[in-house]
Design an enzyme around this catalytic site. Structure first.
Site, PDB file in Angstrom:
ATOM      1  CD  GLN A  40      -3.251  -4.828   6.496  1.00 51.13           C
ATOM      2  OE1 GLN A  40      -3.112  -3.850   5.757  1.00 51.13           O
ATOM      3  NE2 GLN A  40      -3.914  -5.904   6.125  1.00 51.13           N
ATOM      4  CE  LYS A  72      -3.729  -2.615   1.984  1.00 47.86           C
ATOM      5  NZ  LYS A  72      -4.308  -3.233   3.180  1.00 47.86           N
ATOM      6  CG  ASP A  92      -9.449  -0.231   4.395  1.00 48.06           C
ATOM      7  OD1 ASP A  92      -9.588  -0.523   3.195  1.00 48.06           O
ATOM      8  OD2 ASP A  92      -9.001  -1.039   5.241  1.00 48.06           O
TER       9      ASP A  92
END
Ligand code: NAP
Length: 280
Positions: free
Chosen positions: A97, A53, A120
């Protein structure tokens, strides 16, 4: 004829468009969109995803800030890190994450991310908005799949979509997004009975169950559209590609289908957040 839905190629096109937007932002406001990634612990797969990423951000001229925390981090310490990133005006998107070590209350930490930086699509508020059709940043993998369906001009209204998997990052938001596109949606999971019979009635199938090559071509009807979100060891998806591609009108390959679109959507959401915040 079966059409391969090329997520790699579409990703490249979208990333070129993003570069232009980033350039505009830099010229108009001298601002660079920055994505903050938080990695807790030393899980190698998670470390690889975070690295990918960060690299993707740099490849299009965005910035990335990597926060790495030890595996023994407490919920409170992680909340403090998120609070600081929420307040930091140079950060436009925050990615925590998944998964975090088990002593951490992951939901509480996800929900601490302010909605304008929830690129996200992990907060409860974001999922609520998505379900109600209120603008928000949707989870990236479903957003990537919807973008692929749009790119290939696949008619969705009135179609029966069967989503196999109901995770909060994938199956559930995908079901909501397909519903919003006027599909009739069935969501299947590990306790679903007669999966093959249900799949046989599907115009659109989304494989999101995390079981290698589980969905077989024999279970699908002729002309079905297949989106395979799965990514398993050996570079295979959740759909048995060889048999499914004999039935499908459109199908995503693994790799090169849904995977590249996920990161591209993350970049796209972060750039959008920066443009909106700076009114460009
Ligand atoms: P997950 O959290 O483990 O959820 C799996 C879901 O599949 C659960 O809802 C589970 O049902 C259901 N399921 C499991 N076995 C099943 C079966 N035999 N029949 C029907 N449903 C079944 O997984 P996830 O995080 O959503 O990920 C799913 C897949 O997508 C994995 O292959 C993962 O690697 C991949 N993925 C790809 C990307 C990408 O960028 N391309 C991103 C995220 C995930 P229950 O709810 O009943 O347990």
């Amino acid at each position: 004829m079966t059409v391969l839905m090329d997520g790699k190629k579409l990703s490249e096109i979208i990333r070129e468009e993003l570069k232009i937007k980033i350039q505009k932002l830099s010229e108009a406001k001298r601002i660079k969109p920055v994505l903050a990634t938080i990695l807790v612990g030393d899980d190698p797969a998670s470390a690889t995803y975070v690295k990918m990423k960060g690299k993707a951000c740099e490849s299009i001229g965005m910035g990335s800030r990597k926060v790495e925390l030890p595996s023994g981090t407490s919920t409170d310490s992680l909340l403090k890190v998120i609070d600081d990133l929420n307040k930091d005006e140079t950060i436009y998107g925050i990615l925590l994450q998944h998964p975090v070590p088990e002593q951490i209350d992951e939901r509480k930490c996800f929900d601490r991310i302010v909605s304008e930086k929830d690129v996200d699509g992990v907060t409860s508020a974001g999922f609520g908005k998505l379900s109600l059709g209120i603008p928000c940043f949707p989870a990236c993998t479903p957003a990537g799949m919807i973008r692929l369906l749009e790119e290939y001009q696949i008619e969705l209204a009135g179609k029966h979509a069967v989503v196999v998997g109901r995770s909060s990052i994938l199956g559930k938001p995908m079901a909501m997004m397909l519903l919003d596109k006027n599909c009739t949606v069935t969501v299947c999971h590990s306790r679903t009975k007669n999966l093959s019979e249900i799949l046989h009635t599907a115009d659109i199938v989304v494989g999101a169950l995390g079981k290698p090559e589980y969905i077989k071509g024999e279970w699908l009807k002729e002309g079905v559209v297949v989106l395979d979100a799965g990514y398993n060891p050996g570079n295979v998806g959740d759909v048995h590609f060889e048999s499914a591609s004999k039935k499908a009108s459109f199908i995503t390959p693994v790799p090169g289908g849904v995977g590249p679109m996920t990161i591209t959507m993350l970049l796209s959401h972060t750039v959008k957040a920066a443009l909106e915040k700076n009114k460009v």
